[in-house]
Design a protein around this motif. Structure first.
Motif, short mmCIF file in Angstrom:
data_model
loop_
_atom_site.label_atom_id
_atom_site.label_comp_id
_atom_site.label_asym_id
_atom_site.label_seq_id
_atom_site.Cartn_x
_atom_site.Cartn_y
_atom_site.Cartn_z
N GLU A 32 -4.31 2.54 8.46
CA GLU A 32 -2.90 2.27 8.77
C GLU A 32 -2.51 2.97 10.07
N ALA A 33 -3.03 4.18 10.27
CA ALA A 33 -2.77 4.89 11.52
C ALA A 33 -3.43 4.15 12.70
N TRP A 51 2.57 2.35 -2.03
CA TRP A 51 2.47 3.80 -1.94
C TRP A 51 3.49 4.46 -2.87
N ASP A 61 3.46 8.04 -3.16
CA ASP A 61 3.77 9.18 -2.32
C ASP A 61 2.71 9.23 -1.22
N GLU A 62 2.67 10.30 -0.44
CA GLU A 62 1.78 10.38 0.70
C GLU A 62 0.31 10.26 0.32
N ARG A 63 -0.06 10.69 -0.90
CA ARG A 63 -1.46 10.74 -1.29
C ARG A 63 -1.83 9.81 -2.45
N THR A 64 -0.88 9.07 -2.96
CA THR A 64 -1.13 8.27 -4.15
C THR A 64 -0.66 6.83 -3.95
N TYR A 65 -1.50 5.88 -4.32
CA TYR A 65 -1.10 4.48 -4.23
C TYR A 65 -1.36 3.77 -5.55
N ARG A 85 -1.69 -5.45 3.33
CA ARG A 85 -1.74 -4.37 2.31
C ARG A 85 -2.62 -4.77 1.11
N ARG A 100 -4.79 5.51 4.64
CA ARG A 100 -3.92 6.13 5.64
C ARG A 100 -4.57 6.09 7.03
N ALA A 118 -7.02 7.08 -0.85
CA ALA A 118 -5.75 7.09 -0.13
C ALA A 118 -5.96 7.53 1.31
N ARG A 119 -6.89 8.45 1.53
CA ARG A 119 -7.18 8.91 2.88
C ARG A 119 -7.76 7.78 3.73
#
Length: 237
Positions: free
Chosen positions: A157-158, A226, A228-232, A204, A154, A150-151
């Motif tokens: 994506e950033a 996604w 949540d913020e840490r899980t896909y 994606r 992210r 997930a990191r």
């Protein structure tokens, strides 16, 4: 995701040995730029050729793969595992080059039993004016051969917020993506480039590329949703 300062976490407070092609920023270095090009790499006329060359080069670095230690010495494998990361970029002449490698870890990696690599957002190549380089692939290795985290997702994506999602090259359009090389070899002295995972923010989609001889096979792993913020979750196309 911003570039982070160098932290020595792998072996406590000892100074890590120098590794050819690896850049470790000193005092006053920009946290947002990594130098390029990598010496003795390319330039390449085709993106596929550049990727094919980058895979074994990155996996050849010390502890870039630890699959040979996973079963017999899992704790040693975890301590030794090292991620290296770099940008593959397009020059104004339309050729593909790679930045130097970073092996900077993020804070807390050792505590949480994780390994990651902090990659600055931009490549600085003294031969070219600022803003003329096109970063297309964020490259790194996964020492345990796992899929993209997930990191990882992210991060790219950033990066899609500061780089073009799609770059027009002499080959056609190439989409910004993150790539994780892996080896399944249990011979630490001769790791093989067995494939890589790829994630494309524009669609994606996550893909797995595996190699048999000189042939590459692409397999879709699905589209990222996604939770949540840490899980896909990966959903079928």
């Amino acid at each position: 995701m911003q570039a982070l300062p160098w932290l020595t976490v792998l072996m406590g407070c000892s100074t890590p040995p120098l590794v050819e092609g690896v850049w470790r920023p000193g005092p006053g270095a920009s946290p947002d730029h990594i130098p390029g090009p990598l010496k003795n790499f390319g330039p390449y006329e085709l993106a596929a050729d550049a990727l094919t060359a980058a895979c074994p080069l990155i996996l050849s670095k010390p502890n870039a793969t630890v699959v040979h230690l996973q079963e017999a010495q899992p704790e040693v494998a975890l301590r030794a595992a090292t991620e290296y990361c770099a940008w593959l970029y397009v020059t104004p002449e339309g050729r593909y080059e790679m930045s130097m490698l970073s092996d900077s870890s993020r804070p807390g990696d050792g505590v949480r039993g994780m390994r990651s690599c902090a990659l600055p957002a931009f490549v600085e190549d003294a031969r070219y004016a600022t803003g003329t380089l096109k970063q297309i692939f964020a490259l790194h290795n996964h020492p345990f051969g796992t899929r993209l985290s997930a990191r990882d997702l992210r991060f790219i994506e950033a990066m899609a917020g500061v780089h073009e999602w799609e770059v027009l090259t002499r080959e056609g359009s190439i989409r910004l993506s993150i790539i994780a090389f892996f080896s399944r070899s249990r011979d630490a002295s001769a790791p093989t480039c067995d494939g890589f995972y790829q994630y494309v923010p524009a669609t994606r989609e996550m893909m797995l590329w595996t190699r048999t001889g000189d042939l590459w096979k692409q397999e879709s792993h699905g589209v990222v949703t996604w939770l949540d913020e840490r899980t896909y979750r990966l959903d079928a196309r």
